[in-house]
Design an enzyme around this catalytic site. Structure first.
Site, PDB file in Angstrom:
ATOM      1  CB  THR A 205     -58.064 -38.001   2.471  1.00 30.35           C
ATOM      2  OG1 THR A 205     -58.755 -38.147   3.732  1.00 30.35           O
ATOM      3  CG2 THR A 205     -59.066 -38.265   1.790  1.00 30.35           C
ATOM      4  N   GLY A 257     -57.134 -34.083   6.363  1.00 32.87           N
ATOM      5  CA  GLY A 257     -56.503 -33.589   7.768  1.00 32.87           C
ATOM      6  C   GLY A 257     -57.676 -34.803   8.080  1.00 32.87           C
TER       7      GLY A 257
END
Length: 342
Positions: A205, A257
């Site tokens: 991300t 994550g």
């Protein structure tokens, strides 16, 4: 005993980190390019240089907005633009593939001054998904739009459209092929050290948190999700309170994550609540979320957080997280691994 040990670890990290965050030159922008399991010996010199350059460009782009007296939202948008436009990161141009060989991207923005937020999920034709999230926040009464409805709304409000093949890159294509090989139980060896970077990053991300001259905070996150995800899967990034959150009275947070763990724990809002109700420092709260909540659930990843004093945190429980910050005077710090080195 395990809980007490985790508490001790969290307190140690909080103590070490507090010295880092208590600086005379406040931090005004923090970014991340995703957390992962890649190790120093798996990252070529060329790739390190490319990552360092891209992260530096993102910091400078966001900083330029702050220097021009624009808002924290503008700084977050500018920084994320750079990372969405780079094939190095799993967002925008560098988004990973779904199991169907398509791209589905998510993004969110939140304004710490007003608590307004906007997000989009499962979009495939938006060049910069963070722009679509901002459009939802500013131009609609809603917080989250998904799929074709999100795309139609964004395009109607001037957000740039992109053909599906814009997001195809040779590196991600090969990563998808290697993913399918491993899923089928076939042996696989990365072709080059540069390709290893992509092959070992099946999720990730990008995100930014900023503090403007008016003392307001903002947080933004953008992602391509997880390599091989089921079509329609949405992670934590566009979920306000899970992967993205901002409140001037506490902090701004962007997470990275395995999103399911951050959603199940409402990680970003939990961090804010630990500051608000448990009176934790930003470092202690951030370490608690990653090491006592996410890790204890079996999850991995990291986050960046920033408060209105310019104090920050960047904890992660993977071997690396691409991250950096810039101070009010323009000093830049960039690191990749746990030891704080590139």
């Amino acid at each position: 005993m395990r809980y007490l040990f985790l508490c001790w670890i969290g307190c140690c990290w909080a103590y070490m980190g507090s010295a880092q965050s208590q600086v005379a030159d406040p931090v005004v922008l923090v970014i991340h390019g995703g957390a992962g399991t890649i190790k120093p010996d798996q990252l070529s010199t060329v790739m390190r240089d490319s990552l360092r350059t891209a992260l530096t460009q993102a910091l400078k782009a966001g900083y330029a907005q702050l220097q021009a007296h624009h808002t924290a939202i503008d700084a977050v948008q500018a920084a994320i633009h750079v990372m969405e436009n780079s094939p190095l990161f799993n967002a925008g141009k560098g988004a990973v593939y779904t199991s169907a060989g398509t791209h589905e991207m998510d993004a969110a923005i939140m304004d710490g001054a007003t608590l307004k937020a906007g997000a989009v999920a499962a979009v495939s034709h938006i060049k910069n998904p963070i722009d679509a999230a901002i459009a939802v926040m500013r131009q609609s009464p809603h917080v989250l739009l998904v799929g074709k409805g999100a795309e139609d709304f964004a395009i109607a409000h001037g957000v740039q459209w992109a053909p599906a093949d814009y997001f195809d890159t040779p590196q991600r294509k090969r990563q998808w092929e290697s993913y399918k090989q491993r899923s089928a139980g076939q042996a696989f060896v990365p072709a080059t050290s540069q390709q290893a970077y992509y092959d070992l990053h099946e999720w990730g991300t990008v995100g930014a948190v900023a503090l403007d001259e008016s003392g307001h905070l903002a947080a933004g996150t953008s992602t391509g999700g997880i390599m091989g995800k089921l079509p329609g899967r949405v992670g934590d990034s566009p979920i306000i309170g899970a992967g993205t959150y901002a409140n001037d009275t506490t902090c701004a947070v962007s997470c990275t994550g395995t999103g399911e763990y951050f959603m199940r724990s409402l990680a970003a809002k939990t961090l804010s609540d630990l500051i608000a109700y448990q009176h934790m420092s930003i470092q202690q709260a951030a370490q608690t979320v990653i090491f006592q909540i996410i890790q204890s659930m079996g999850g991995d990843g990291g986050l960046i957080a920033l408060n209105a004093k310019g104090e920050f945190a960047m904890p992660f429980n993977t071997s690396g997280m691409y991250r950096g910050y810039i101070t009010r005077s323009g000093k830049i710090f960039i690191a990749f691994f746990q030891d704080g080195k590139e």
